[in-house]
Enzyme design. Sequence first.
Site, PDB file in Angstrom:
ATOM      1  N   ALA A 292       0.709  -1.454   0.106  1.00 53.08           N
ATOM      2  CA  ALA A 292       0.038  -0.445  -0.155  1.00 53.08           C
ATOM      3  C   ALA A 292       1.097   1.177   0.139  1.00 53.08           C
ATOM      4  O   ALA A 292       0.733   2.227  -0.883  1.00 53.08           O
ATOM      5  CB  ALA A 292      -0.876  -0.083   1.270  1.00 53.08           C
TER       6      ALA A 292
ATOM      7  N   ARG B 138       3.078  13.398  -8.965  1.00 56.71           N
ATOM      8  CA  ARG B 138       2.529  14.562  -8.788  1.00 56.71           C
ATOM      9  C   ARG B 138       3.812  15.090  -8.317  1.00 56.71           C
ATOM     10  O   ARG B 138       3.662  16.696  -9.524  1.00 56.71           O
ATOM     11  CB  ARG B 138       1.652  14.366  -7.681  1.00 56.71           C
ATOM     12  CG  ARG B 138       0.626  14.028  -8.116  1.00 56.71           C
ATOM     13  CD  ARG B 138      -1.159  13.649  -7.589  1.00 56.71           C
ATOM     14  NE  ARG B 138      -0.866  13.665  -6.307  1.00 56.71           N
ATOM     15  CZ  ARG B 138      -1.067  12.300  -5.781  1.00 56.71           C
ATOM     16  NH1 ARG B 138      -1.310  11.423  -6.372  1.00 56.71           N
ATOM     17  NH2 ARG B 138      -0.586  11.908  -4.062  1.00 56.71           N
TER      18      ARG B 138
ATOM     19  N   SER C  25       0.209  -3.360  -5.638  1.00 57.73           N
ATOM     20  CA  SER C  25      -1.092  -2.593  -5.383  1.00 57.73           C
ATOM     21  C   SER C  25      -2.217  -3.669  -4.740  1.00 57.73           C
ATOM     22  O   SER C  25      -3.180  -3.033  -5.401  1.00 57.73           O
ATOM     23  CB  SER C  25      -1.049  -1.337  -6.005  1.00 57.73           C
ATOM     24  OG  SER C  25      -2.001  -0.130  -5.220  1.00 57.73           O
TER      25      SER C  25
ATOM     26  N   ALA D 116      -4.805  -4.778  -1.532  1.00 61.74           N
ATOM     27  CA  ALA D 116      -6.012  -4.787  -0.321  1.00 61.74           C
ATOM     28  C   ALA D 116      -5.414  -5.703   0.165  1.00 61.74           C
ATOM     29  O   ALA D 116      -6.714  -6.184   0.426  1.00 61.74           O
ATOM     30  CB  ALA D 116      -7.616  -4.218  -0.484  1.00 61.74           C
TER      31      ALA D 116
ATOM     32  N   CYS E 208      -5.953  -5.507   3.983  1.00 65.06           N
ATOM     33  CA  CYS E 208      -6.776  -5.598   4.642  1.00 65.06           C
ATOM     34  C   CYS E 208      -7.998  -6.651   4.296  1.00 65.06           C
ATOM     35  O   CYS E 208      -8.842  -6.978   5.316  1.00 65.06           O
ATOM     36  CB  CYS E 208      -7.326  -4.551   4.814  1.00 65.06           C
ATOM     37  SG  CYS E 208      -5.459  -3.343   6.186  1.00 65.06           S
TER      38      CYS E 208
ATOM     39  N   VAL F 104      15.390  -7.198  -3.800  1.00 70.29           N
ATOM     40  CA  VAL F 104      16.373  -7.019  -3.209  1.00 70.29           C
ATOM     41  C   VAL F 104      17.616  -7.863  -2.729  1.00 70.29           C
ATOM     42  O   VAL F 104      17.124  -7.902  -1.754  1.00 70.29           O
ATOM     43  CB  VAL F 104      16.017  -5.497  -2.447  1.00 70.29           C
ATOM     44  CG1 VAL F 104      17.347  -4.429  -2.384  1.00 70.29           C
ATOM     45  CG2 VAL F 104      14.862  -4.236  -3.975  1.00 70.29           C
TER      46      VAL F 104
END
Length: 239
Positions: free
Chosen positions: A17, A28, A45, A47, A49, A87
């Site tokens: 998330a 942005r 990406s 959910a 939860c 990584v």
Amino acid sequence: NIKMQEAKKIVIIGGGACGPKTAARARRLDPDAIITIIQDEALVSYAACGMPYFVEGLVKARTELIVRNAAAFKKINNIDVLLETRVDRIDRAAHKVHITKISDGTSGIIDYDKLVIATGARPVVPPLDGINLKGIFVLKKVPDAEAIIAAVKASTLKKAVIVGAGLIGVEMAEALVSSGMEVTIVEALDRVLASVLDDEISDLTAQHIISKGVKLKLGQKIVSFAGLDGQVRRAKTDK
């Protein structure tokens, strides 16, 4: 002549998330940055939860958990997502991240100007006797949820023990009760959802949980697991 400033390289480790949210915010703020998310899973990406509801069947498919896939990140935000990539090492002096593609073992190096580590927490798996027995699960990633679903579907499981009465633990109790299992929650603290509810509401929640047939063992710690033929059969508490 004014020398063009080189585009900033932003590397984000972790695609749950926080990582994608950070990437979107960075885009942005800097339309020209070269942004890369490195994720060790096949999905990005999603959910997390919602995974107890995936186990319960209210969420029918893993795709329903996905907020945005790798292709959408590239198309909408021009953000590269490296999936199933691990990584191995961060060279802070040289500003380089050493990576390995999990599927074929090929390695590579990515340069960065800014590095964000957004790998999240690890499930707490205490080194108790019997912790490596089959039938003991954690729930953090989608494959964890799929392993639990497979176990529930493939066998005649009758009883489940959930260690911890936090949000995911309580949601998993609901999911497993719905599948017809007898569920016991063991919690070291003396109340449920202790980190998010005050005493009064926690007590009401505990009463509701018990009314659904769940056994609550509060103020108890798991000290060991015992099994038969490599499969977990008992969880022993300090009481």
